[in-house]
Design a protein around this motif. Structure first.
Motif, mmCIF file in Angstrom:
data_model
loop_
_atom_site.group_PDB
_atom_site.id
_atom_site.type_symbol
_atom_site.label_atom_id
_atom_site.label_comp_id
_atom_site.label_asym_id
_atom_site.label_seq_id
_atom_site.Cartn_x
_atom_site.Cartn_y
_atom_site.Cartn_z
ATOM 1 N N GLY A 1 -53.646 31.395 6.897
ATOM 2 C CA GLY A 1 -54.086 32.663 6.324
ATOM 3 C C GLY A 1 -55.602 32.734 6.266
ATOM 4 N N PHE B 1 -54.001 35.335 1.166
ATOM 5 C CA PHE B 1 -53.383 35.748 2.413
ATOM 6 C C PHE B 1 -52.279 34.789 2.839
ATOM 7 N N GLN C 1 -60.676 32.899 9.845
ATOM 8 C CA GLN C 1 -59.284 32.862 10.268
ATOM 9 C C GLN C 1 -59.117 31.809 11.348
ATOM 10 N N VAL D 1 -50.429 40.001 1.858
ATOM 11 C CA VAL D 1 -51.587 39.653 1.044
ATOM 12 C C VAL D 1 -51.281 39.989 -0.417
ATOM 13 N N ILE E 1 -49.421 40.496 8.213
ATOM 14 C CA ILE E 1 -49.937 39.612 7.177
ATOM 15 C C ILE E 1 -49.609 40.176 5.803
#
Lengths: 114, 112
Positions: free
Chosen positions: B42, A104, B37, A91, A89
């Protein structure tokens, strides 16, 4: 609109091979950019964090790059291992009104096969 | 050892019920956060707290409530007003002046 876009959505590679994950962002004002690794059903764990002035940062077999001009980052994994199978991920941290907000990406799901 | 702990790991809720997710940290961090989530998306911010006895709504606060009576604890209540509560919930904390965020292991909530 402040967004973080990651590509590819998913990736399958063979053990021992290298791979590169991409992150493009439109967040402003930019504070820093982080890469997290998230195993299935677990919380994300930080791999790297990069500020505006940093172009590259390594953490073992993980190397992150940042181009603040083009607003792009990449995460390169060298000599992949089965344990690298996870979601990665991107960010981006935005500072606004005295508050530091994390935005995110949806993540890239990496599967490493033997 | 230091860290951030979420409980339970799995939680099942009946329609119309309120449930509370626990988040405890012993990192002496001022700021704590709750994220949701969903697959293919995201993390989205539900609520955050930068100091004890103070908290602010995030991007998707409707149907949720929080409290911050102690520095170590930031429980999240999913109320019956949340129409689609099935998701993976993550709690995080960080030092007020630092940049590193530490996450708990998550709670998977399922409506049955």
């Amino acid at each position: 609109k402040n967004q973080v876009e990651q590509s590819p959505q998913s990736l399958i590679i063979l053990e021992g091979k290298n791979c590169t994950l991409q992150c493009n962002y439109t967040v402003s004002p930019f504070s820093n950019l982080r890469w997290y690794k998230q195993d299935t059903g677990r919380g994300p764990v930080s791999l790297t964090i990069m500020t505006f002035s940093e172009n590259t940062k390594s953490n073992g077999r993980y190397t992150a790059t940042l181009d603040a001009d083009t607003k792009q980052s990449s995460l390169h994994i060298t000599a992949s291992q089965l344990s690298d199978s996870a979601s990665y991920i991107c960010v981006v941290s935005q500072t606004s009104g005295g508050y530091n907000k994390l935005i995110f990406g949806a993540g890239t799901r990496l599967a490493v096969h033997p | 050892d230091g860290g951030i702990t979420q409980s339970p790991k799995y939680l099942f809720r009946k329609e119309g019920q309120n449930v509370t997710l626990s988040c405890e940290q012993n990192l002496n961090h001022d700021a704590m956060y709750w994220y949701r989530q969903d697959p293919g998306q995201g993390l989205r911010l539900i609520y955050y707290s930068q100091i004890v006895n103070d908290f602010q709504k995030g991007d998707i606060a409707e149907g949720y409530s929080v409290s911050r009576e102690k520095k170590e604890s930031f429980p999240l209540t999913v109320t019956s007003a949340q129409k689609n509560p099935t998701a993976f919930y993550l709690c995080a904390s960080r030092d007020r002046v630092g940049t590193e965020a530490f996450f708990g292991q998550g709670t998977r909530l399922t409506v049955v």
